[in-house]
Design an enzyme around this catalytic site. Structure first.
Site, PDB file in Angstrom:
ATOM      1  N   GLU A 117       7.950  35.736  46.284  1.00 22.98           N
ATOM      2  CA  GLU A 117       9.242  35.829  45.600  1.00 22.98           C
ATOM      3  C   GLU A 117       9.721  37.277  45.538  1.00 22.98           C
TER       4      GLU A 117
ATOM      5  N   GLY B 106       5.086  27.168  50.792  1.00 17.92           N
ATOM      6  CA  GLY B 106       4.189  26.256  50.094  1.00 17.92           C
ATOM      7  C   GLY B 106       4.687  24.826  50.230  1.00 17.92           C
TER       8      GLY B 106
ATOM      9  N   ARG C 210      -8.216  49.066  25.122  1.00 15.71           N
ATOM     10  CA  ARG C 210      -7.976  48.392  26.409  1.00 15.71           C
ATOM     11  C   ARG C 210      -7.393  46.993  26.195  1.00 15.71           C
TER      12      ARG C 210
HETATM   13  C1  LIG Z   1       3.192  17.143  39.322  1.00 13.76           C
HETATM   14  C2  LIG Z   1       4.585  16.663  39.166  1.00 13.76           C
HETATM   15  C3  LIG Z   1       5.388  17.713  38.502  1.00 13.76           C
HETATM   16  C4  LIG Z   1       6.775  17.285  38.324  1.00 13.76           C
HETATM   17  C5  LIG Z   1       7.508  18.391  37.666  1.00 13.76           C
HETATM   18  C6  LIG Z   1       8.865  17.981  37.416  1.00 13.76           C
HETATM   19  C7  LIG Z   1       9.715  18.975  36.698  1.00 13.76           C
HETATM   20  C8  LIG Z   1       9.605  20.383  37.155  1.00 13.76           C
HETATM   21  C9  LIG Z   1      10.717  21.218  36.655  1.00 13.76           C
HETATM   22  C10 LIG Z   1      10.826  22.476  36.999  1.00 13.76           C
HETATM   23  C11 LIG Z   1       9.827  23.090  37.899  1.00 13.76           C
HETATM   24  C12 LIG Z   1       9.932  24.563  37.983  1.00 13.76           C
HETATM   25  C13 LIG Z   1       8.756  25.018  38.766  1.00 13.76           C
HETATM   26  C14 LIG Z   1       8.824  26.461  39.029  1.00 13.76           C
HETATM   27  C15 LIG Z   1       7.633  26.826  39.809  1.00 13.76           C
HETATM   28  C16 LIG Z   1       7.971  27.878  40.709  1.00 13.76           C
HETATM   29  C17 LIG Z   1       6.801  28.177  41.564  1.00 13.76           C
HETATM   30  C18 LIG Z   1       7.254  29.067  42.604  1.00 13.76           C
HETATM   31  C19 LIG Z   1       6.187  29.459  43.509  1.00 13.76           C
HETATM   32  C20 LIG Z   1       6.829  30.469  44.376  1.00 13.76           C
HETATM   33  C21 LIG Z   1       6.179  30.582  45.670  1.00 13.76           C
HETATM   34  C22 LIG Z   1       6.782  31.709  46.453  1.00 13.76           C
HETATM   35  C23 LIG Z   1       8.041  31.380  47.155  1.00 13.76           C
HETATM   36  C24 LIG Z   1       8.578  32.536  47.995  1.00 13.76           C
HETATM   37  O1  LIG Z   1       7.980  33.559  48.115  1.00 13.76           O
HETATM   38  S1  LIG Z   1      10.061  32.288  48.728  1.00 13.76           S
HETATM   39  C25 LIG Z   1      10.430  33.742  49.632  1.00 13.76           C
HETATM   40  C26 LIG Z   1      10.785  34.881  48.755  1.00 13.76           C
HETATM   41  N1  LIG Z   1      11.269  35.982  49.542  1.00 13.76           N
HETATM   42  C27 LIG Z   1      11.732  37.063  49.015  1.00 13.76           C
HETATM   43  O2  LIG Z   1      11.753  37.209  47.802  1.00 13.76           O
HETATM   44  C28 LIG Z   1      12.296  38.072  49.949  1.00 13.76           C
HETATM   45  C29 LIG Z   1      12.589  39.392  49.290  1.00 13.76           C
HETATM   46  N2  LIG Z   1      13.734  40.017  49.921  1.00 13.76           N
HETATM   47  C30 LIG Z   1      14.977  39.951  49.389  1.00 13.76           C
HETATM   48  O3  LIG Z   1      15.190  39.371  48.339  1.00 13.76           O
HETATM   49  C31 LIG Z   1      16.085  40.642  50.121  1.00 13.76           C
HETATM   50  O4  LIG Z   1      15.994  40.589  51.455  1.00 13.76           O
HETATM   51  C32 LIG Z   1      16.298  42.062  49.639  1.00 13.76           C
HETATM   52  C33 LIG Z   1      16.968  41.931  48.284  1.00 13.76           C
HETATM   53  C34 LIG Z   1      15.020  42.844  49.487  1.00 13.76           C
HETATM   54  C35 LIG Z   1      17.192  42.847  50.602  1.00 13.76           C
HETATM   55  O5  LIG Z   1      18.232  42.037  51.034  1.00 13.76           O
HETATM   56  P1  LIG Z   1      19.458  42.566  51.903  1.00 13.76           P
HETATM   57  O6  LIG Z   1      18.946  43.439  52.972  1.00 13.76           O
HETATM   58  O7  LIG Z   1      20.318  41.437  52.283  1.00 13.76           O
HETATM   59  O8  LIG Z   1      20.172  43.270  50.798  1.00 13.76           O
HETATM   60  P2  LIG Z   1      20.577  44.756  50.555  1.00 13.76           P
HETATM   61  O9  LIG Z   1      19.406  45.528  50.080  1.00 13.76           O
HETATM   62  O10 LIG Z   1      21.354  45.278  51.710  1.00 13.76           O
HETATM   63  O11 LIG Z   1      21.537  44.422  49.387  1.00 13.76           O
HETATM   64  C36 LIG Z   1      22.841  43.919  49.592  1.00 13.76           C
HETATM   65  C37 LIG Z   1      23.456  43.694  48.236  1.00 13.76           C
HETATM   66  O12 LIG Z   1      22.996  42.436  47.750  1.00 13.76           O
HETATM   67  C38 LIG Z   1      22.409  42.626  46.467  1.00 13.76           C
HETATM   68  N3  LIG Z   1      21.383  41.603  46.327  1.00 13.76           N
HETATM   69  C39 LIG Z   1      20.213  41.509  47.012  1.00 13.76           C
HETATM   70  N4  LIG Z   1      19.551  40.422  46.605  1.00 13.76           N
HETATM   71  C40 LIG Z   1      20.316  39.811  45.695  1.00 13.76           C
HETATM   72  C41 LIG Z   1      20.170  38.630  44.904  1.00 13.76           C
HETATM   73  N5  LIG Z   1      19.063  37.876  44.980  1.00 13.76           N
HETATM   74  N6  LIG Z   1      21.144  38.286  44.068  1.00 13.76           N
HETATM   75  C42 LIG Z   1      22.259  39.052  43.944  1.00 13.76           C
HETATM   76  N7  LIG Z   1      22.465  40.192  44.653  1.00 13.76           N
HETATM   77  C43 LIG Z   1      21.497  40.546  45.511  1.00 13.76           C
HETATM   78  C44 LIG Z   1      21.922  44.018  46.488  1.00 13.76           C
HETATM   79  O13 LIG Z   1      21.723  44.492  45.187  1.00 13.76           O
HETATM   80  C45 LIG Z   1      23.019  44.719  47.220  1.00 13.76           C
HETATM   81  O14 LIG Z   1      24.068  44.904  46.313  1.00 13.76           O
HETATM   82  P3  LIG Z   1      25.071  46.141  46.511  1.00 13.76           P
HETATM   83  O15 LIG Z   1      25.964  46.034  45.323  1.00 13.76           O
HETATM   84  O16 LIG Z   1      24.205  47.368  46.457  1.00 13.76           O
HETATM   85  O17 LIG Z   1      25.734  45.954  47.823  1.00 13.76           O
HETATM   86  C1  LIG Z   2       0.834  32.650  48.125  1.00 15.07           C
HETATM   87  C2  LIG Z   2       2.160  32.867  48.798  1.00 15.07           C
HETATM   88  C3  LIG Z   2       3.104  31.857  48.744  1.00 15.07           C
HETATM   89  C4  LIG Z   2       4.320  32.018  49.404  1.00 15.07           C
HETATM   90  N1  LIG Z   2       5.224  30.992  49.397  1.00 15.07           N
HETATM   91  C5  LIG Z   2       6.370  31.112  50.113  1.00 15.07           C
HETATM   92  C6  LIG Z   2       7.313  30.040  50.187  1.00 15.07           C
HETATM   93  O1  LIG Z   2       7.130  28.989  49.571  1.00 15.07           O
HETATM   94  N2  LIG Z   2       8.403  30.189  50.964  1.00 15.07           N
HETATM   95  C7  LIG Z   2       8.662  31.337  51.643  1.00 15.07           C
HETATM   96  O2  LIG Z   2       9.665  31.405  52.337  1.00 15.07           O
HETATM   97  N3  LIG Z   2       7.812  32.385  51.573  1.00 15.07           N
HETATM   98  C8  LIG Z   2       6.678  32.301  50.840  1.00 15.07           C
HETATM   99  N4  LIG Z   2       5.805  33.357  50.759  1.00 15.07           N
HETATM  100  C9  LIG Z   2       6.115  34.590  51.477  1.00 15.07           C
HETATM  101  C10 LIG Z   2       6.478  35.728  50.545  1.00 15.07           C
HETATM  102  O3  LIG Z   2       7.714  35.512  49.965  1.00 15.07           O
HETATM  103  C11 LIG Z   2       6.444  37.045  51.311  1.00 15.07           C
HETATM  104  O4  LIG Z   2       5.120  37.268  51.718  1.00 15.07           O
HETATM  105  C12 LIG Z   2       6.957  38.157  50.444  1.00 15.07           C
HETATM  106  O5  LIG Z   2       8.347  38.056  50.283  1.00 15.07           O
HETATM  107  C13 LIG Z   2       6.578  39.550  50.994  1.00 15.07           C
HETATM  108  O6  LIG Z   2       7.057  39.711  52.259  1.00 15.07           O
HETATM  109  P1  LIG Z   2       6.125  40.219  53.469  1.00 15.07           P
HETATM  110  O7  LIG Z   2       4.952  39.325  53.531  1.00 15.07           O
HETATM  111  O8  LIG Z   2       7.024  40.292  54.633  1.00 15.07           O
HETATM  112  O9  LIG Z   2       5.639  41.643  53.056  1.00 15.07           O
HETATM  113  P2  LIG Z   2       6.028  43.003  53.769  1.00 15.07           P
HETATM  114  O10 LIG Z   2       7.463  43.279  53.527  1.00 15.07           O
HETATM  115  O11 LIG Z   2       5.573  42.999  55.171  1.00 15.07           O
HETATM  116  O12 LIG Z   2       5.166  44.003  52.902  1.00 15.07           O
HETATM  117  C14 LIG Z   2       4.080  44.780  53.397  1.00 15.07           C
HETATM  118  C15 LIG Z   2       4.096  46.152  52.697  1.00 15.07           C
HETATM  119  O13 LIG Z   2       5.258  46.861  53.081  1.00 15.07           O
HETATM  120  C16 LIG Z   2       5.934  47.358  51.953  1.00 15.07           C
HETATM  121  N5  LIG Z   2       7.381  47.362  52.230  1.00 15.07           N
HETATM  122  C17 LIG Z   2       8.115  46.424  52.895  1.00 15.07           C
HETATM  123  N6  LIG Z   2       9.402  46.783  52.942  1.00 15.07           N
HETATM  124  C18 LIG Z   2       9.514  47.948  52.305  1.00 15.07           C
HETATM  125  C19 LIG Z   2      10.610  48.812  52.010  1.00 15.07           C
HETATM  126  N7  LIG Z   2      11.863  48.524  52.342  1.00 15.07           N
HETATM  127  N8  LIG Z   2      10.362  49.945  51.340  1.00 15.07           N
HETATM  128  C20 LIG Z   2       9.104  50.248  50.940  1.00 15.07           C
HETATM  129  N9  LIG Z   2       8.030  49.467  51.174  1.00 15.07           N
HETATM  130  C21 LIG Z   2       8.234  48.324  51.854  1.00 15.07           C
HETATM  131  C22 LIG Z   2       5.578  46.406  50.828  1.00 15.07           C
HETATM  132  O14 LIG Z   2       5.677  47.054  49.560  1.00 15.07           O
HETATM  133  C23 LIG Z   2       4.138  46.050  51.180  1.00 15.07           C
HETATM  134  O15 LIG Z   2       3.304  47.046  50.629  1.00 15.07           O
HETATM  135  C24 LIG Z   2       4.599  33.224  50.098  1.00 15.07           C
HETATM  136  C25 LIG Z   2       3.641  34.243  50.118  1.00 15.07           C
HETATM  137  C26 LIG Z   2       2.436  34.079  49.464  1.00 15.07           C
HETATM  138  C27 LIG Z   2       1.418  35.178  49.515  1.00 15.07           C
END
Ligand SMILES: CCCCCCCC/C=C\CCCCCCCCCCCCCC(=O)SCCNC(=O)CCNC(=O)[C@H](O)C(C)(C)COP(=O)(O)OP(=O)(O)OC[C@H]1O[C@@H](n2cnc3c(N)ncnc32)[C@H](O)[C@@H]1OP(=O)(O)O
Ligand SMILES: Cc1cc2nc3c(=O)[nH]c(=O)nc-3n(C[C@H](O)[C@H](O)[C@H](O)COP(=O)(O)OP(=O)(O)OC[C@H]3O[C@@H](n4cnc5c(N)ncnc54)[C@H](O)[C@@H]3O)c2cc1C
Length: 664
Positions: free
Chosen positions: A424, A177, A333
């Site tokens: 996220e 974003g 509900r």
């Molecule tokens: C108008 C003006 C305004 C001004 C305003 C001013 C003030 C404002 C003030 C504040 C503003 C706040 C605003 C807030 C708004 C927020 C809006 C947000 C909008 C968000 C948009 C979306 C953004 C995104 O989507 S970003 C991308 C996100 N992506 C993901 O989330 C990816 C998901 N995947 C993962 O997290 C990882 O890959 C995984 C965890 C699924 C797997 O990772 P891995 O393969 O590396 O790990 P393992 O499964 O092997 O695990 C290894 C080990 O690590 C541990 N682990 C994993 N993750 C974490 C973690 N995050 N932290 C700690 N530990 C972690 C895991 O448990 C394993 O542990 P072991 O003990 O088992 O080894």
């Molecule tokens: C509106 C919006 C805003 C976003 N903003 C940001 C941003 O600011 N920055 C950024 O970096 N990213 C951003 N993203 C990306 C977002 O973080 C990813 O889309 C999200 O983390 C999901 O990953 P994916 O798209 O790869 O889904 P996938 O992992 O491809 O998921 C597809 C399907 O596969 C399943 N799946 C995947 N892995 C597994 C597993 N291990 N086991 C079982 N099921 C599984 C899921 O449950 C899902 O049903 C945004 C996405 C959206 C929609």
């Protein structure tokens, strides 16, 4: 003249002190006063008008968002708003914008993963918005699997620089974003390569656009990824794509708190756990839980107020028909969703505390609570957003046909809200993280390591595995210890059953994959227990105000017993309760609904939402729904002319042909 209030009678029925409940909802008197002031400030400012936004083209909507963000920023500066007030303003403006990512992810990423020199260099510019940043992690080919990212950052010791490159189509950054059209900078997640060796994914601060002309810098391809779900909604955000063609950045732009690369190109892993690279996600997941209660409260407020206005059937002797809120099905509900809004509010407060605590510990290099913080933020983010997304749709249905009108506010709220189940961290992927944490906790039970925090109940597994629920009458279900023990016993029994099944696989990873649907259920049971227990803990606090605590007790019981009813299969199958005790819980639930009923309108008034923020005719404070719907219909552009555009070209020829055919 006093304004009409169609809800006046409902408001008179309330059995508690509304002003005190508003304070409980806001978290403190101070929060209430700040939030109320900022909400009114936004509502009274014509620039923040939003009632026409679903009619705007994408370009106009985007420009409107830029205008609102610039105006918001000006108000923040002029009124010298604190960061807390500015964040309230951001949420009341209620239009997703690049600023969310700048403040919510770019700045936290630098703070959490940067060194103090990097803080000194970048944060002052970011705080003044002299640079605007985004969080560029997800790629076209990988989102959930962060370790699978393909963008590379290769260190060149000759020049003391990193070479950022997108080697494949699937390595294109996709979704961030604020990236598409606005950001001048990004924290980019890329594979760090030194001396030909891959050290996994790390964060890098990269400038994308010129600060004078806003043009992409050499080697950078950047743009918007296109329209998303719904009209208006999340289309105010410029989710972007980004490719690098050997873009050079200085070495000191790698975020170096977790790992460092020396001038000679040596990779140094510090004592800080690698998972801190994921720290920004933990922070945002925590904020998403608080936001879930706001979105849910908003939908529930609309559906509750409308349900009190809407009447169908049951007129006696020509008297008024029944208010739909009096139907037991409507209550069953709606009221659990009302209770869930309060439950999520309190668990969100607690999660904020947990996050602050873990952050302080991390600063002192104490990493012991990081796994718990990860599991709680991941699990609660997943659970609260899934429930809220479903609840918004349920509220639309609770409003019947009028809920489908754009001006009910519910379609846009749904469209904006549902991506929280994906971004996220996909909700299923996150629950599997919780399940891993739980399985690890169970496997350590015999080792003498005492589970702490939210898994402390597992330390009483021996008792919880064989305890028997003592409920004999419906009212026995009102005892907090009875509810808590049932939820603890269910969570521990499901966890241990899954752990036993996992033990039958020779390869644990195969077992985890095979049993993942069950593991997801285990994670949900654990998360529900957390929410129930934090609600019960809230009730231990001193809560002033006539009838306030009593109402919260009723809502807490509704929350817990509706979950018990919904997941009765889990509770009975694990032997935590008998089918008869399940039936008694349901009987008690019905009695509780009758207690919520007279307080329902006041309970949603306690959210203190302005009509501007609610953005819903059905949910307006005064309940004057029909007149407003009627007036609003005439404002639709289709009604600008009596005869629609296109009549002559397309309608008339058909109609005329029809007449000719009829004559034949
Ligand atoms: C108008 C003006 C305004 C001004 C305003 C001013 C003030 C404002 C003030 C504040 C503003 C706040 C605003 C807030 C708004 C927020 C809006 C947000 C909008 C968000 C948009 C979306 C953004 C995104 O989507 S970003 C991308 C996100 N992506 C993901 O989330 C990816 C998901 N995947 C993962 O997290 C990882 O890959 C995984 C965890 C699924 C797997 O990772 P891995 O393969 O590396 O790990 P393992 O499964 O092997 O695990 C290894 C080990 O690590 C541990 N682990 C994993 N993750 C974490 C973690 N995050 N932290 C700690 N530990 C972690 C895991 O448990 C394993 O542990 P072991 O003990 O088992 O080894
Ligand atoms: C509106 C919006 C805003 C976003 N903003 C940001 C941003 O600011 N920055 C950024 O970096 N990213 C951003 N993203 C990306 C977002 O973080 C990813 O889309 C999200 O983390 C999901 O990953 P994916 O798209 O790869 O889904 P996938 O992992 O491809 O998921 C597809 C399907 O596969 C399943 N799946 C995947 N892995 C597994 C597993 N291990 N086991 C079982 N099921 C599984 C899921 O449950 C899902 O049903 C945004 C996405 C959206 C929609």
């Amino acid at each position: 003249m006093e304004a009409l209030d169609y809800h006046a009678e409902e408001r008179r029925k309330a059995e508690f002190n509304l002003d005190e409940m508003k304070i409980v909802w806001a978290g403190s008197r101070r929060n209430y006063e700040l939030s109320d002031r900022v909400a009114r400030l936004v509502a009274s400012d014509p620039v923040f008008r939003k009632d026409n936004r679903t009619m705007l083209t994408r370009k106009d909507l985007f420009k409107d968002t830029l205008r609102k963000a610039a105006h918001a920023w000006k108000r923040i500066i002029d009124l010298r708003l604190s960061e807390e007030e500015a964040n309230m303003l951001r949420s009341y403006v209620d239009q997703p914008a690049f600023t969310d990512l700048h403040w919510g992810m770019f700045i936290p990423a630098i703070k959490g993963q940067g060194t103090s020199e990097q803080h000194e260099k970048w944060l002052p510019m970011a705080y003044k918005m002299q640079i605007i940043g985004c969080y560029a992690q997800t790629e076209l080919g990988h989102g959930s699997n962060v370790q699978g990212l393909e963008t590379t950052a290769t260190f060149d010791p000759q020049t003391d620089e990193f070479d950022l490159h997108s080697p494949t189509l699937t390595s294109s950054k996709w979704w961030p974003g604020g990236l598409g059209k606005v950001s001048t900078h990004a924290v980019v997640y890329a594979r760090l390569i030194t001396g030909g060796q891959d050290h996994g994914v790390h964060g890098f601060i990269v400038q994308l656009r010129g600060l004078d002309d806003h043009l992409p810098l050499p080697g950078i391809t950047v743009g918007d990824i296109g329209m998303k779900f719904g009209s208006g909604a999340y289309n105010s955000m410029d989710n972007g794509l980004l490719r690098f063609d050997h873009v050079r950045i200085p070495r000191n732009q790698m975020l170096m708190r977790v790992s460092q690369v020396t001038r000679e190109g040596k990779f140094v892993q510090s004592d800080v756990p690698r998972q801190l690279v994921y720290g920004t996600m933990v922070y945002v997941r925590q904020t998403i839980v608080s936001d879930a209660s706001c979105a849910l409260a908003r939908a529930v407020c609309i559906a509750t107020r409308y349900s009190a206005v809407r009447r169908q059937f049951g007129s006696q002797n020509g008297g008024p028909e029944i208010q739909v809120i009096d139907y037991k099905t409507q209550q069953s509900r709606l009221f659990p969703l009302l209770a869930s809004a309060y439950a999520f509010r309190f668990v969100g407060e607690w999660l904020k505390w947990l996050y602050t605590d873990v952050t302080q510990r991390l600063q002192a290099n104490d990493f012991s609570t990081l796994p718990e913080a990860h599991a709680c933020t991941a699990g609660l983010k997943s659970m609260t957003t899934s429930v809220t997304a479903d609840a918004i749709e349920e509220c639309r249905k609770l409003c019947g046909g009028h809920g489908y009108l754009s001006n009910s506010g519910l379609p846009e709220l749904f469209a904006v809200y549902i991506p929280t189940c994906t971004y996220e961290g996909d909700n299923v992927v996150l629950l599997l993280q919780v399940a891993r944490f739980l399985m690890k906790t169970v496997s350590q039970l015999g080792s003498g390591k005492k589970p702490v925090g939210t898994t402390a109940y597992m330390g009483r597994a021996e008792h919880l595995m064989q305890c028997r629920c003592e409920v004999e009458m419906a009212q026995d279900w009102l005892k907090p210890s009875t509810i808590l023990e049932a939820f603890e016993a269910r969570a521990v029994r499901m966890s241990i059953a899954c752990a036993k099944s996992l033990g039958k696989f020779s390869n644990p990873e195969d077992g985890f994959a095979e049993l993942s649907p069950d593991l997801v259920e285990v994670a949900i049971a654990h998360c529900q227990l957390i929410v129930v227990s934090k609600f019960l803990e809230k009730l231990q606090q001193d809560i002033p105000g006539k009838g306030v605590k009593r109402q919260l007790e009723i809502l807490c019981n509704v929350y817990a017993l509706h979950l018990l009813h919904k997941h009765l299969g889990d509770f009975v199958a694990t032997g935590c309760i008998t089918p008869n005790q399940g039936a008694l819980a349901n009987e008690q639930l019905r009695l509780l609904y009758a207690q919520v009923r007279p307080n329902a309108i006041a309970l949603v008034d306690a959210f203190n939402y302005t009509d501007h923020y609610l953005g819903s005719i059905l949910g307006c404070y005064d309940g004057n729904v029909y007149q407003k719907l009627y007036q609003e219909a005439w404002k639709d552009p289709l009604n600008d002319t009596v005869v629609p555009d296109g009549y002559l070209e397309y309608l008339r020829p058909i109609l005329k042909q029809h007449i000719r055919t009829a004559r034949l």
